[in-house]
Design a protein around this motif. Structure first.
Motif, PDB file in Angstrom:
ATOM      1  N   ALA A  36       0.825  -1.204   0.000  1.00 57.11           N
ATOM      2  CA  ALA A  36       0.000   0.000   0.000  1.00 57.11           C
ATOM      3  C   ALA A  36       0.862   1.259   0.000  1.00 57.11           C
ATOM      4  O   ALA A  36       2.078   1.218   0.187  1.00 57.11           O
ATOM      5  CB  ALA A  36      -0.899  -0.001   1.235  1.00 57.11           C
ATOM      6  N   SER A  37       0.207   2.412  -0.198  1.00 58.41           N
ATOM      7  CA  SER A  37       0.839   3.723   0.015  1.00 58.41           C
ATOM      8  C   SER A  37       0.625   4.102   1.472  1.00 58.41           C
ATOM      9  O   SER A  37      -0.248   4.895   1.812  1.00 58.41           O
ATOM     10  CB  SER A  37       0.231   4.767  -0.926  1.00 58.41           C
ATOM     11  N   ASN A  38       1.426   3.515   2.357  1.00 58.66           N
ATOM     12  CA  ASN A  38       1.135   3.560   3.789  1.00 58.66           C
ATOM     13  C   ASN A  38       1.306   4.931   4.434  1.00 58.66           C
ATOM     14  O   ASN A  38       0.701   5.200   5.469  1.00 58.66           O
ATOM     15  CB  ASN A  38       1.996   2.533   4.523  1.00 58.66           C
ATOM     16  N   HIS A  39       2.113   5.809   3.859  1.00 56.12           N
ATOM     17  CA  HIS A  39       2.380   7.095   4.500  1.00 56.12           C
ATOM     18  C   HIS A  39       1.121   7.923   4.696  1.00 56.12           C
ATOM     19  O   HIS A  39       1.028   8.710   5.641  1.00 56.12           O
ATOM     20  CB  HIS A  39       3.403   7.882   3.676  1.00 56.12           C
ATOM     21  N   GLY A  40       0.149   7.754   3.847  1.00 55.55           N
ATOM     22  CA  GLY A  40      -1.084   8.534   3.949  1.00 55.55           C
ATOM     23  C   GLY A  40      -2.043   8.055   5.015  1.00 55.55           C
ATOM     24  O   GLY A  40      -3.089   8.677   5.226  1.00 55.55           O
TER      25      GLY A  40
END
Length: 403
Positions: free
Chosen positions: A293-297
């Motif tokens: 996933a794009s985990n930072h968000g």
């Protein structure tokens, strides 16, 4: 994968090459250059480690060809340099410093052939960017200097209100240059029905199997509802998601975990008020993860709870958050389309309800020109106590140019 892809691309070219070279020349002349440059300062003041200070410069260059016999070719290279490297990139050996996940490296970021036989179907083969929905389960981790891309075969199909995406992924090119990539035998499927602007229904199945990273091999099956509606000048938006995750492929563990999230917003004038809730279940040994996933968000910009690479809370995690986004008129002409964001988060364990910590996130972005933007960003996570993840404060300043 890429040897096969290049042979396939060559075969396509040979098969579809026209007798009239001028037609092919026109397609090349219609190519659009890709040029991106991002200079970013990031500091990480984390308890128990030396303060990290990083100044990294990411550049991308490439081209998107014009269409020729319904085919398009995209080629993009990426280079990341550390102008100041007092930080632990994960691969540079500077383990006494706090982490900044931007190692140096030069690589082929994307190499893809797109075939669009008609308005209802698109096929993409090669190294590509894949972001499904909001990136909560499948994304490109575009926040990092080296983005995540996928060696994949993808098909997108549309008919009326229906949309279907399927992708087979043979490799995940992760965000640590080429040192931590995963060989993959994974399948992604997402089916959506847009009943109206106020209701979009999706079901998905992400069956992930990684050689060399078996703990991340999972099958995540779920559903998502989202939509928006304007009432009396107020715009309402929402997204609700439920997913069940089990061991899959070569994963030696045996587990069955669930997750639920809800995000809602109300926009009036220049202000948007947002509320969010996410619950990731844990079984005492491991928790629900989102390895590609794009985990930072999600779960705070301090990245104390990033679930990439099986970094997770064994007792699970609950994130309750509230925020405001402002889009005011710029007070000066050289700052265009400013956006101000402020978010407060509270975390606790999912299974035991223990307090984990809290976090403040703040960001200001603005365009300086048509192609140049400025970002200031701040994250401060304060843990409730051991053995929770360490407290940390992060600050970013970035200039980004996109042609």
């Amino acid at each position: 994968m890429f040897r096969r892809f290049l042979l396939t691309a060559a075969a396509f070219t040979a098969t579809y090459a026209p007798a009239n070279a001028q037609t092919f020349s026109e397609a090349l002349a219609a190519s659009k250059p890709i040029l991106e440059s991002r200079l970013r300062s990031e500091t990480n003041d984390q308890a128990g480690l030396q303060k990290a200070e990083a100044l990294t410069w990411r550049n991308r260059i490439g081209f998107q060809s014009g269409e020729f016999n319904k085919l398009k070719l995209l080629v993009e290279f990426e280079d990341v340099r550390a102008l100041k490297d007092d930080y632990n990139s994960g691969i540079n050996g500077k383990t006494t410093f706090a982490g900044v996940g931007d190692p140096e490296g030069t690589e082929l970021n994307r190499l893809q052939l797109t075939w669009t036989p008609n308005k209802a179907a698109t096929f993409i083969a090669g190294r590509q960017r894949i972001v499904l929905d909001d990136g909560r389960f499948v994304g490109n981790s575009g926040w990092r200097q080296d983005e995540q891309t996928f060696d994949a075969l993808r098909g997108d199909f549309k008919h009326g209100k229906w949309a279907v995406t399927y992708a087979y992924v043979s490799k995940v090119n992760r965000t640590a240059a080429e040192t931590a990539d995963w060989d993959s035998d994974s399948h992604l499927i997402n089916v959506a029905y847009a009943y109206s602007p106020a209701l979009k229904v999706q079901v998905y199945d992400y069956a992930l199997d990684f050689e060399g990273a078996p703990a991340n091999s999972t099958n995540t099956l779920g559903a998502r509802l989202s939509g928006e509606k304007t009432l009396s000048g107020v715009k309402l938006t929402y997204a609700a998601n439920y997913a069940s995750q089990k061991d899959y492929g070569n994963n030696p563990a045996d587990f069955d975990l669930n997750s639920f999230s809800f995000d809602g917003g109300l926009t009036h004038g220049i202000a948007t008020l947002r509320v969010g809730y996410e619950s990731l279940e844990g079984n005492g040994v491991r928790g629900f993860i989102t390895p590609i996933a794009s985990n930072h968000g999600f779960r705070g910009w301090a990245d104390a709870f990033s679930t990439a690479g099986n970094k997770t809370m064994p007792a699970g995690l609950v994130d309750r958050n509230v925020g405001i986004v402002l889009t005011p008129e710029s007070p000066v002409t050289f700052l265009k389309k400013p956006v101000l964001t402020l978010i407060y988060r509270e975390f606790e364990t999912e299974t035991t309800g223990l307090a984990v910590g809290s976090e403040w996130d703040a960001m200001a972005t603005t365009d300086l020109t048509k192609n140049l933007s400025l970002m200031l960003k701040y994250a401060d996570f304060e843990r409730d106590g051991p053995p929770m993840p360490a407290s940390r404060t992060k600050v970013w300043v970035a200039l980004e140019y996109k042609l």
